[in-house]
Design an enzyme around this catalytic site. Structure first.
Site, PDB file in Angstrom:
ATOM      1  N   SER A 134       0.869  -1.193   0.000  1.00 35.73           N
ATOM      2  CA  SER A 134       0.000   0.000   0.000  1.00 35.73           C
ATOM      3  C   SER A 134       0.896   1.230   0.000  1.00 35.73           C
ATOM      4  O   SER A 134       2.072   1.146   0.386  1.00 35.73           O
ATOM      5  CB  SER A 134      -0.842  -0.005   1.283  1.00 35.73           C
ATOM      6  OG  SER A 134      -1.529   1.225   1.463  1.00 35.73           O
ATOM      7  N   TYR A 175      -2.557  -1.484  10.399  1.00 38.09           N
ATOM      8  CA  TYR A 175      -2.476  -1.592   8.933  1.00 38.09           C
ATOM      9  C   TYR A 175      -1.115  -1.096   8.445  1.00 38.09           C
ATOM     10  O   TYR A 175      -0.453  -1.738   7.618  1.00 38.09           O
ATOM     11  CB  TYR A 175      -3.614  -0.775   8.318  1.00 38.09           C
ATOM     12  CG  TYR A 175      -3.770  -0.897   6.825  1.00 38.09           C
ATOM     13  CD1 TYR A 175      -4.544  -1.913   6.265  1.00 38.09           C
ATOM     14  CD2 TYR A 175      -3.164   0.017   5.961  1.00 38.09           C
ATOM     15  CE1 TYR A 175      -4.707  -2.018   4.890  1.00 38.09           C
ATOM     16  CE2 TYR A 175      -3.313  -0.079   4.589  1.00 38.09           C
ATOM     17  CZ  TYR A 175      -4.093  -1.091   4.054  1.00 38.09           C
ATOM     18  OH  TYR A 175      -4.258  -1.196   2.692  1.00 38.09           O
TER      19      TYR A 175
HETATM   20  P1  NAD Z   1     -11.456  -6.105  -0.378  1.00 31.92           P
HETATM   21  O1  NAD Z   1     -12.109  -6.057   0.973  1.00 31.92           O
HETATM   22  O2  NAD Z   1     -12.275  -5.966  -1.582  1.00 31.92           O
HETATM   23  O3  NAD Z   1     -10.591  -7.417  -0.517  1.00 31.92           O
HETATM   24  C1  NAD Z   1      -9.949  -8.031   0.556  1.00 31.92           C
HETATM   25  C2  NAD Z   1      -9.896  -9.500   0.258  1.00 31.92           C
HETATM   26  O4  NAD Z   1      -9.272 -10.171   1.364  1.00 31.92           O
HETATM   27  C3  NAD Z   1     -11.304 -10.105   0.114  1.00 31.92           C
HETATM   28  O5  NAD Z   1     -11.302 -11.066  -0.916  1.00 31.92           O
HETATM   29  C4  NAD Z   1     -11.517 -10.745   1.464  1.00 31.92           C
HETATM   30  O6  NAD Z   1     -12.447 -11.811   1.409  1.00 31.92           O
HETATM   31  C5  NAD Z   1     -10.108 -11.236   1.751  1.00 31.92           C
HETATM   32  N1  NAD Z   1      -9.919 -11.576   3.166  1.00 31.92           N
HETATM   33  C6  NAD Z   1     -10.191 -10.820   4.251  1.00 31.92           C
HETATM   34  N2  NAD Z   1      -9.945 -11.533   5.366  1.00 31.92           N
HETATM   35  C7  NAD Z   1      -9.484 -12.748   4.959  1.00 31.92           C
HETATM   36  C8  NAD Z   1      -9.070 -13.922   5.651  1.00 31.92           C
HETATM   37  N3  NAD Z   1      -9.092 -14.005   6.986  1.00 31.92           N
HETATM   38  N4  NAD Z   1      -8.693 -14.988   4.920  1.00 31.92           N
HETATM   39  C9  NAD Z   1      -8.699 -14.946   3.562  1.00 31.92           C
HETATM   40  N5  NAD Z   1      -9.080 -13.866   2.861  1.00 31.92           N
HETATM   41  C10 NAD Z   1      -9.463 -12.775   3.561  1.00 31.92           C
HETATM   42  O7  NAD Z   1     -10.309  -4.993  -0.317  1.00 31.92           O
HETATM   43  P2  NAD Z   1      -9.260  -4.477  -1.414  1.00 31.92           P
HETATM   44  O8  NAD Z   1      -9.312  -3.005  -1.356  1.00 31.92           O
HETATM   45  O9  NAD Z   1      -9.408  -5.181  -2.692  1.00 31.92           O
HETATM   46  O10 NAD Z   1      -7.893  -4.901  -0.702  1.00 31.92           O
HETATM   47  C11 NAD Z   1      -7.026  -5.861  -1.236  1.00 31.92           C
HETATM   48  C12 NAD Z   1      -5.610  -5.563  -0.761  1.00 31.92           C
HETATM   49  O11 NAD Z   1      -5.194  -4.317  -1.306  1.00 31.92           O
HETATM   50  C13 NAD Z   1      -5.478  -5.446   0.752  1.00 31.92           C
HETATM   51  O12 NAD Z   1      -4.285  -6.045   1.192  1.00 31.92           O
HETATM   52  C14 NAD Z   1      -5.432  -3.949   0.957  1.00 31.92           C
HETATM   53  O13 NAD Z   1      -4.750  -3.602   2.127  1.00 31.92           O
HETATM   54  C15 NAD Z   1      -4.685  -3.505  -0.296  1.00 31.92           C
HETATM   55  N6  NAD Z   1      -4.867  -2.095  -0.613  1.00 31.92           N
HETATM   56  C16 NAD Z   1      -6.096  -1.606  -0.956  1.00 31.92           C
HETATM   57  C17 NAD Z   1      -6.222  -0.248  -1.249  1.00 31.92           C
HETATM   58  C18 NAD Z   1      -7.539   0.362  -1.643  1.00 31.92           C
HETATM   59  O14 NAD Z   1      -7.614   1.580  -1.742  1.00 31.92           O
HETATM   60  N7  NAD Z   1      -8.574  -0.422  -1.911  1.00 31.92           N
HETATM   61  C19 NAD Z   1      -5.109   0.586  -1.184  1.00 31.92           C
HETATM   62  C20 NAD Z   1      -3.890   0.056  -0.843  1.00 31.92           C
HETATM   63  C21 NAD Z   1      -3.772  -1.290  -0.554  1.00 31.92           C
END
Ligand code: NAD
Length: 257
Positions: free
Chosen positions: A139, A152
């Site tokens: 991130s 986080y």
């Molecule tokens: P999201 O909530 O859509 O996806 C998260 C995924 O992780 C989902 O598929 C969820 O089911 C899975 N998950 C959660 N707990 C779990 C567990 N215990 N076991 C297995 N799977 C689990 O969110 P996203 O925004 O797509 O995030 C995906 C990644 O990207 C994360 O690591 C997040 O920190 C990172 N990220 C997101 C953003 C953003 O702006 N969306 C920015 C920077 C980083």
């Protein structure tokens, strides 16, 4: 760029960035293994949809990545893992002195420790296959900080450190390890933060998006899941064979500030 014959395991891929990355890898010809902690018909249907649409093999494997044994079992069950995308993640927002201990433990386990466990099982598979790519979805918060996101930010900085160590331990092999550092991407994880932020600042949804979320994203646009997937496909290409141990920001200029 064809990834035909390669198998990619994408953690946390039944929504958001994980599903976007899985889709772009499947489009490039990779067989994919999807994952989350649920075991619903719609989870398996996502894999069937990718297989049909892109002519690849796609499976869904349920594993709760807050648990070390299930993180390891996911890769063992996949059987082969040429491309490992550590993406699963959760968020919780609170000041340090009020941060619930169970939330801290869950975020460290899912966002950081699971990447250690999957990597530990995947590396011998990559060595056996003679090729591998580890791509950790960190991130902008793996490089910078914001208040109220202590767990986080600690986890994401940890993932960047793990990425560098993985790269050094594989440096003389045809394996690379890198982290993609997204800025804000409008996914369910971000969507879920909007109502609380609206309440906290007494703002409309539009104002929260523009003046709070995208305040630090100079492009003033969300990045997209397709852009994360495209970056992952690039990291799998021959052009990226000497890119290892680094971070690639896809954040509209956030970390340039
Ligand atoms: P999201 O909530 O859509 O996806 C998260 C995924 O992780 C989902 O598929 C969820 O089911 C899975 N998950 C959660 N707990 C779990 C567990 N215990 N076991 C297995 N799977 C689990 O969110 P996203 O925004 O797509 O995030 C995906 C990644 O990207 C994360 O690591 C997040 O920190 C990172 N990220 C997101 C953003 C953003 O702006 N969306 C920015 C920077 C980083």
């Amino acid at each position: 760029m064809s990834l035909k014959g390669k198998t990619a395991v994408i953690t946390g891929s039944n929504s958001g960035i994980g599903l976007g990355v899985a889709t772009e890898l499947a489009k490039a010809g990779a067989d994919v293994v999807l994952n989350s902690y649920t075991d619903r018909d719609e989870d398996h249907a996502l894999a069937e949809g990718l297989a049909k649409e892109h002519g690849v093999t796609a499976r869904y494997i349920q594993a709760d990545l807050s648990k070390a044994d299930q993180s390891r079992a996911l890769i063992e069950q996949a059987g082969t893992c040429d491309i490992l995308i550590n993406n699963a993640g959760i968020q919780h927002v609170a000041p340090i002195d009020q941060f619930p201990v169970d939330k801290w433990d869950a975020i460290i386990a899912i966002n950081m420790s699971s990447a250690f466990h999957t990597t530990a099982i995947a590396l011998p598979m990559m060595r056996k296959a003679g090729w591998g790519r580890v791509i950790n979805i960190a991130s902008a918060h793996g490089l910078t900080a914001s208040p109220y996101k202590s767990a986080y930010i600690a986890a994401k900085h940890g993932v960047v450190g793990l990425t560098k160590t993985t790269a050094l331990e594989t440096a003389e092999e045809p394996i690379t390890a890198n982290a993609i550092c997204p800025g804000y991407v409008l996914t369910p994880l971000v969507e879920a933060q909007i109502p609380d932020t609206m309440k906290e600042y007494d703002m409309s949804r539009e104002d929260v998006i523009k003046n709070v979320m995208l305040k630090r994203q100079p492009s003033k646009e969300f990045a997209t899941v397709e852009q994360m997937g495209g970056t992952a496909v690039f990291l799998c290409s021959d052009a990226a064979a000497q890119i290892t141990g680094t971070t690639i920001s896809v954040d509209g200029g956030w970390t340039a500030l």
